[in-house]
Design an enzyme around this catalytic site. Structure first.
Site, PDB file in Angstrom:
ATOM      1  N   GLU A 121       1.013  -0.898  -0.076  1.00  0.00           N
ATOM      2  CA  GLU A 121      -0.255   0.020   0.109  1.00  0.00           C
ATOM      3  C   GLU A 121       1.061   1.002   0.089  1.00  0.00           C
ATOM      4  O   GLU A 121       2.292   0.887   0.713  1.00  0.00           O
ATOM      5  CB  GLU A 121      -0.855   0.156   1.207  1.00  0.00           C
ATOM      6  CG  GLU A 121      -1.461   1.470   1.396  1.00  0.00           C
ATOM      7  CD  GLU A 121      -3.061   1.499   2.619  1.00  0.00           C
ATOM      8  OE1 GLU A 121      -2.803   0.480   3.607  1.00  0.00           O
ATOM      9  OE2 GLU A 121      -4.085   2.130   2.411  1.00  0.00           O
ATOM     10  N   GLY A 253       3.075   2.947  11.056  1.00  0.00           N
ATOM     11  CA  GLY A 253       2.563   2.172  12.080  1.00  0.00           C
ATOM     12  C   GLY A 253       2.463   0.430  11.685  1.00  0.00           C
ATOM     13  O   GLY A 253       3.142  -0.231  12.399  1.00  0.00           O
ATOM     14  N   ALA A 254       1.758  -0.007  10.833  1.00  0.00           N
ATOM     15  CA  ALA A 254       1.181  -1.258  10.872  1.00  0.00           C
ATOM     16  C   ALA A 254       0.474  -1.453   9.346  1.00  0.00           C
ATOM     17  O   ALA A 254      -0.323  -0.371   8.603  1.00  0.00           O
ATOM     18  CB  ALA A 254       0.492  -2.571  11.528  1.00  0.00           C
ATOM     19  N   MET A 255       0.559  -2.828   9.184  1.00  0.00           N
ATOM     20  CA  MET A 255      -0.257  -2.725   7.408  1.00  0.00           C
ATOM     21  C   MET A 255      -1.269  -4.289   7.874  1.00  0.00           C
ATOM     22  O   MET A 255      -0.367  -5.298   7.868  1.00  0.00           O
ATOM     23  CB  MET A 255       1.341  -3.127   6.397  1.00  0.00           C
ATOM     24  CG  MET A 255       0.458  -3.025   4.524  1.00  0.00           C
ATOM     25  SD  MET A 255      -0.878  -1.880   4.682  1.00  0.00           S
ATOM     26  CE  MET A 255      -1.970  -2.287   3.063  1.00  0.00           C
ATOM     27  N   GLU A 256      -2.284  -3.968   6.807  1.00  0.00           N
ATOM     28  CA  GLU A 256      -3.550  -4.747   7.135  1.00  0.00           C
ATOM     29  C   GLU A 256      -3.431  -5.745   5.827  1.00  0.00           C
ATOM     30  O   GLU A 256      -4.489  -6.626   5.740  1.00  0.00           O
ATOM     31  CB  GLU A 256      -4.528  -4.206   6.674  1.00  0.00           C
ATOM     32  CG  GLU A 256      -5.727  -3.336   5.681  1.00  0.00           C
ATOM     33  CD  GLU A 256      -5.145  -1.766   5.348  1.00  0.00           C
ATOM     34  OE1 GLU A 256      -4.055  -1.859   6.257  1.00  0.00           O
ATOM     35  OE2 GLU A 256      -5.211  -1.195   4.629  1.00  0.00           O
ATOM     36  N   ASN A 257      -2.350  -6.144   5.079  1.00  0.00           N
ATOM     37  CA  ASN A 257      -2.476  -7.426   4.143  1.00  0.00           C
ATOM     38  C   ASN A 257      -3.320  -9.251   4.843  1.00  0.00           C
ATOM     39  O   ASN A 257      -3.487  -9.344   6.097  1.00  0.00           O
ATOM     40  CB  ASN A 257      -1.032  -7.571   4.243  1.00  0.00           C
ATOM     41  CG  ASN A 257       0.213  -6.798   3.448  1.00  0.00           C
ATOM     42  OD1 ASN A 257      -0.193  -6.279   3.345  1.00  0.00           O
ATOM     43  ND2 ASN A 257       1.122  -6.846   4.898  1.00  0.00           N
ATOM     44  N   GLU A 290      -5.160  -2.993  13.025  1.00  0.00           N
ATOM     45  CA  GLU A 290      -5.215  -3.967  11.232  1.00  0.00           C
ATOM     46  C   GLU A 290      -6.432  -4.816  11.953  1.00  0.00           C
ATOM     47  O   GLU A 290      -6.628  -5.108  10.178  1.00  0.00           O
ATOM     48  CB  GLU A 290      -3.743  -4.248  11.290  1.00  0.00           C
ATOM     49  CG  GLU A 290      -2.338  -3.272  11.845  1.00  0.00           C
ATOM     50  CD  GLU A 290      -2.864  -1.899  10.540  1.00  0.00           C
ATOM     51  OE1 GLU A 290      -3.509  -2.249   9.538  1.00  0.00           O
ATOM     52  OE2 GLU A 290      -2.381  -0.753  11.324  1.00  0.00           O
ATOM     53  N   HIS A 293      -9.422  -4.499   9.985  1.00  0.00           N
ATOM     54  CA  HIS A 293      -8.980  -3.629   8.022  1.00  0.00           C
ATOM     55  C   HIS A 293     -10.360  -5.022   7.554  1.00  0.00           C
ATOM     56  O   HIS A 293     -10.487  -5.073   6.683  1.00  0.00           O
ATOM     57  CB  HIS A 293      -7.896  -3.204   8.058  1.00  0.00           C
ATOM     58  CG  HIS A 293      -7.800  -2.022   7.957  1.00  0.00           C
ATOM     59  ND1 HIS A 293      -8.399  -1.517   6.773  1.00  0.00           N
ATOM     60  CD2 HIS A 293      -6.749  -1.539   8.140  1.00  0.00           C
ATOM     61  CE1 HIS A 293      -8.072   0.222   7.187  1.00  0.00           C
ATOM     62  NE2 HIS A 293      -6.220  -0.690   7.973  1.00  0.00           N
ATOM     63  N   GLU A 312     -10.465   3.784   6.327  1.00  0.00           N
ATOM     64  CA  GLU A 312      -9.231   4.487   6.850  1.00  0.00           C
ATOM     65  C   GLU A 312     -10.126   5.304   8.709  1.00  0.00           C
ATOM     66  O   GLU A 312      -9.780   4.659   9.635  1.00  0.00           O
ATOM     67  CB  GLU A 312      -7.672   5.168   6.620  1.00  0.00           C
ATOM     68  CG  GLU A 312      -6.837   4.075   5.981  1.00  0.00           C
ATOM     69  CD  GLU A 312      -6.445   3.402   6.610  1.00  0.00           C
ATOM     70  OE1 GLU A 312      -6.325   3.093   7.834  1.00  0.00           O
ATOM     71  OE2 GLU A 312      -6.289   1.969   6.112  1.00  0.00           O
TER      72      GLU A 312
HETATM   73  N1  TRP Z   1      -3.248   1.195   5.361  1.00  0.00           N
HETATM   74  C1  TRP Z   1      -1.718   1.423   6.984  1.00  0.00           C
HETATM   75  C2  TRP Z   1      -2.921   0.989   7.970  1.00  0.00           C
HETATM   76  O1  TRP Z   1      -3.944   2.343   8.047  1.00  0.00           O
HETATM   77  C3  TRP Z   1      -1.746   1.848   6.457  1.00  0.00           C
HETATM   78  C4  TRP Z   1      -0.295   2.202   5.543  1.00  0.00           C
HETATM   79  C5  TRP Z   1      -0.105   3.340   4.231  1.00  0.00           C
HETATM   80  C6  TRP Z   1       1.184   1.417   5.290  1.00  0.00           C
HETATM   81  N2  TRP Z   1       0.966   2.932   3.747  1.00  0.00           N
HETATM   82  C7  TRP Z   1       1.818   1.833   4.171  1.00  0.00           C
HETATM   83  C8  TRP Z   1       2.128   1.535   6.408  1.00  0.00           C
HETATM   84  C9  TRP Z   1       2.663   1.967   4.104  1.00  0.00           C
HETATM   85  C10 TRP Z   1       3.092   1.078   5.926  1.00  0.00           C
HETATM   86  C11 TRP Z   1       3.968   1.674   5.003  1.00  0.00           C
HETATM   87  O2  TRP Z   1      -3.343   0.564   8.729  1.00  0.00           O
HETATM   88 ZN    ZN Z   2      -5.267   1.879   8.795  1.00  0.00          ZN
END
Ligand code: TRP
Ligand code: ZN
Length: 849
Positions: A121, A253-257, A290, A293, A312
């Site tokens: 993302e 912070g983190a990512m919801e893959n 996350e 999401h 978001e």
């Molecule tokens: N979608 C993620 C969240 O809100 C955040 C996110 C967007 C992100 N772009 C990113 C995390 C790039 C790391 C790097 O939880």
């Molecule tokens: Zn998010």
């Protein structure tokens, strides 16, 4: 000048993808990625795929390699003309080489401490292979990974794993931005969860060897999140496995893959000795975020990136509800409002103002903002207030029902509320499309037992949006009689006009209005209220938010009066009662004792049309704190002793509340005891919460050498603690020396500046030291700009984000303005500046044009 993308230009993609197959041969230099993408035509048009920095070895259709004349590559897109395609159903194949080791931007496939990981993302997938890298193209994925590394992960369910080859299958169609791959020498804390309908899910929190002892709290948080989403939203998890991986190098912070959340390690790893109460609360909240999401973002995603707040804003709103349910709802709400005002109101009032749903951008990564996230969540809170809890629940049920598996828009979102509740939301939509914070003015009229409230709303112009139509504003209020009794419980008025009045009859004596209870709308308020009335609310209001707010405004008024040389004792007096009641609600008392920060004071001064002087604000605030501490020394000292930690540390809300009160007392007492208590506490405390609280005071007192040495000695191999070590010094040091101190720290060999956490610790610490960053000789600006220039080619995303430190530059005097402008211009003039930073700096500079 980079290209601008417009919401109005969105066109559907002409193809559907039946399946995406990927094969990775992992190697630090030269990872081979083979793809097979099944396309089915739905509309006329060429095949257009995105790709950035790919070394393409083979491009083929249905197994037949294409010749140079059958496709073209331009502007980071690969285009195969419609008539070169074999029909309506075909498989596109590519083989590309990519280079994770040199990927310092941390976007796409990269290496972090020997571990392969991805961040896709918003548009990182195009750095992995050719693909329609847009969120409205969704597909099931089958992924094969070849590597000697022991743990090989991707999205979905595992199909097979043997002899250095692992295959994963994700049956849920998803856009490319939710793709993830992780490979490394990882260890895990494992557990399981059984969903309401009986699905058994294996849960793993994976870390580098040695870090697993810090992962237990994360696992507990994950299980709580899964349960909460079932109970409150009726949403279950939908795969057999859930993996959560901690990585040290991460931009956000983190990512919801899907099924494979990737986290910045600071939002996973915690122990009593290394993490503070605030860290624990954030870990729980972000793990929830996350996880949530999975439904709001993954099962239902965004049609295009303009709709980012669809996922978001909603997911932040859900994580806020989760934290309120796990901890104290009142404390959570006050904290969220502080954050909103500190970041989002600041953004909304400056050159970077944009609506929660922007209609144009150059670089989408620059729109992961407080407005999209936090204001996006506030807007949903207002919707809920307007349609009621039941209306909200039925609208959400309809949303999940109607849009599961789709890529949606804010229009779709509003339509479910209209359809489920029958309410017309056309005026409400302005909250999504219009930037700026409305200013709500209230004038009172009192006659013969009748109180009339005349409201006016006004929103100042923002970049590109000169006219602001009236919005619907839910105004929650109550009335408090002169003896402190509540004479009107919370009532929600709906303001829909630019000016509107509401009356209350049959009142015996003139009450005080407890206005905007629970912070019912993201607006600023302007009203006449006396210090006595504020003190009455602080003592008697039934709503915790407005009660806190009354004390807060009283403090802010007193502080601002001090800066202009006036004496203001009312707040100092009102604090007597706060201290007397402190132990009945320690967290609330701690919030009341934490005075408005320097940036907030500067914002308030600017909002009154004056020019804030950062150095004068610092001095006035410090003297005020000293006076406050001297006046209440005995009570503070007694409370400090009464809140001593007697049991082993537990990261629960009650313990955190007690510690927050203790540290709030310490902060005041340190202003008069020369740091004596802080010194003792640092040496004796067992938790990082107390040690770090003490350390901050020691740095502020200039009595920190020994403590810093000790901490460094003890934790030199713990990155997260060392980040705190790097942050606290520029943040808390005397503004006169903080820049020099930051410079010395930046010269240390352990200032690993390519690591975003370390960079943010040092530079973010400095920019949060308001009087240091805005130092009159411009040393703060220059140092900061030098480092942004250095970071930009290495990690443009992080450099661009951090340029927001300059967003308030136009509110200062001529000297500071000239110095900030020069620093910004110096960044803007760098040859080859990234699109990310260039867009930000151009927008920030435009404010001073
Ligand atoms: N979608 C993620 C969240 O809100 C955040 C996110 C967007 C992100 N772009 C990113 C995390 C790039 C790391 C790097 O939880
Ligand atoms: Zn998010």
């Amino acid at each position: 000048m980079a290209e601008t993308h417009y919401l109005a230009d969105w066109q559907p993609y002409p193809f559907r993808i039946t399946e995406t197959r990927l094969e990775f041969d992992l190697a630090p230099r030269g990872t081979r990625v083979r793809s097979g993408i099944g396309f089915h035509r739905e509309l006329p048009g060429d095949l257009v795929l995105d790709g950035v920095g790919l070394n393409s070895q083979v491009i083929a259709i249905n197994g037949l390699p294409l010749t140079e004349s059958q496709f073209r590559i331009q502007d980071e897109q690969l285009i195969i003309a419609s008539d070169a395609l074999p029909g309506d159903d075909f498989t596109f194949m590519a083989e590309v080489l990519i280079d994770p080791e040199t990927n310092t931007a941390l976007e796409g496939l990269y290496l972090s401490g020997g571990m392969f990981c991805t961040q896709c993302e918003a548009q990182g997938f195009r750095k992995i292979t050719w693909y329609p890298d847009r969120p409205d193209v969704m597909a099931p994925f089958r992924v094969t990974i070849r590597s000697d590394l022991p743990v090989l992960l991707s999205n979905g369910n595992p199909v097979s794993q043997q002899d250095g080859v692992a295959t994963w299958h994700d049956p849920w169609p998803k856009p490319a931005y939710l793709f993830a791959l992780v490979a490394g020498d990882l260890v895990a804390v494992s557990d399981s969860f059984t969903t309401a309908s009986g699905r058994h899910v294996d849960l793993h929190v994976r870390t580098r060897p040695g870090d697993q002892e810090y992962a237990g709290f994360a696992m507990e948080s994950l299980k709580k999140s899964m349960k909460w989403d079932e109970e409150v939203y009726g949403r279950e998890y939908d795969l057999d496995v859930f993996n959560l991986v901690a990585v040290d190098d991460f931009n956000m912070g983190a990512m919801e893959n899907k099924g494979l959340n990737i986290f910045n390690s600071k939002l996973v790893l915690a122990s009593a000795e290394t993490a503070t109460d605030l860290d624990y609360e954030r870990i729980e909240g972000v793990i929830g975020h996350e996880y949530f999401h999975n439904w709001t973002g993954n099962r239902i995603t965004c049609r295009d990136w303009f709709q980012l707040c669809l996922k978001e804003g909603l997911t932040v709103f859900r994580d806020q509800q989760f934290t309120s349910d796990m901890r104290s709802a009142a404390v959570k709400r006050i904290g969220d409002v502080q954050l909103l005002r500190g970041r989002q109101f600041r953004e909304d009032a400056g050159p970077l103002a944009h609506p929660p749903r922007p209609d144009h951008y150059q670089e989408i990564n620059n729109f992961y903002t407080a407005t999209v996230y936090e204001k996006g969540a506030e807007v949903i809170g207002m919707l809920k207030r307007l349609v009621g809890d039941d209306g909200y629940r039925s609208a959400l049920d309809l949303y999940f029902d109607r849009h599961d598996g789709q890529a949606c828009t804010i229009e779709d979102w509003l339509a479910v509320f209209q359809d489920a509740t029958g309410r017309d939301l056309s005026q409400f939509k302005h909250w999504y499309t219009d930037a700026g914070t409305p200013r709500l003015t209230m004038v009172e009229d009192w006659q013969d037992g009748r109180l009339t409230l005349r409201f006016a709303q006004h929103t100042a112009p923002t970049p590109g949006q000169p006219d602001k139509p009236a919005r619907v504003i839910p105004i929650a209020l109550g009335l408090i009689g002169p003896n402190g009794d509540e004479v009107l419980p919370t009532t929600v008025l709906e303001m829909t006009e630019a000016q509107q009045e509401f009356s209350f009859d049959g009142l015996g004596a003139r009450p005080v209005v407890s206005l905007l209870r629970g912070f019912s709308a993201p607006v600023t308020v302007s009203r006449q209220i006396s210090a006595d009335q504020q003190a009455l609310l602080l003592a008697h209001d039934t709503d915790p938010f407005t009660r806190w707010e009354a004390g807060h405004d009283l403090a802010l008024d007193s502080l601002i009066a001090r800066i202009s040389g006036a004496a203001a004792e009312r707040h100092i007096e009102a604090t007597t009662q706060v201290l007397a009641d402190a132990l009945t609600d320690p967290a609330f008392a701690a919030l009341c004792l934490g005075l408005p920060g320097e940036d907030e004071i500067a914002t308030a001064i600017a909002a009154r049309g004056d020019t804030p002087d950062p150095a004068a604000i610092h001095v006035a605030r410090e003297t005020y704190l000293r006076d406050l501490a001297s006046r209440h020394g005995a009570a503070l000292s007694a409370l400090y002793d009464a809140t001593i930690e007697e049991e082993p540390y537990r990261p629960d809300a009650a313990g955190a509340a007690r510690r927050s009160l203790r540290l709030a007392c310490l902060s005041l007492l340190s202003r008069i005891d020369g740091g004596e208590r802080a010194f003792v506490l640092f040496g004796t405390a067992s938790s990082m919460t107390e040690r770090f609280g003490a350390l901050g005071q020691l740095v502020a007192c200039g009595n920190d050498r020994e403590a810093l040495e000790l901490l460094r000695h003890e934790f030199s191999d713990n990155r997260l603690v060392m980040d705190k070590w790097f942050m606290v010094q520029p943040l808390r040091a005397n503004p006169e020396t903080a820049v020099e101190r930051a410079r010395d720290l930046a010269a240390r060999p352990d200032f690993d500046w390519k690591n975003p956490n370390r960079f943010r610790a040092l530079l973010g610490g400095l920019s949060a030291n308001h009087a240091a960053f805005h130092r009159a000789d411009g040393a703060g600006y220059d140092f900061y700009a030098d480092w942004l220039i250095r970071l930009d080619p290495v990690n443009p995303q992080t450099a661009a984000r951090m340029s927001t430190a300059f967003e308030t530059w136009t509110r200062h005097d001529d000297n500071l303005r000239a110095r900030a402008r020069a620093a910004l211009q110096r960044i803007a003039d760098v040859p080859g500046l990234s699109r990310n930073t260039s867009e930000m700096v151009t927008r920030i500079l435009a404010a001073g044009a």
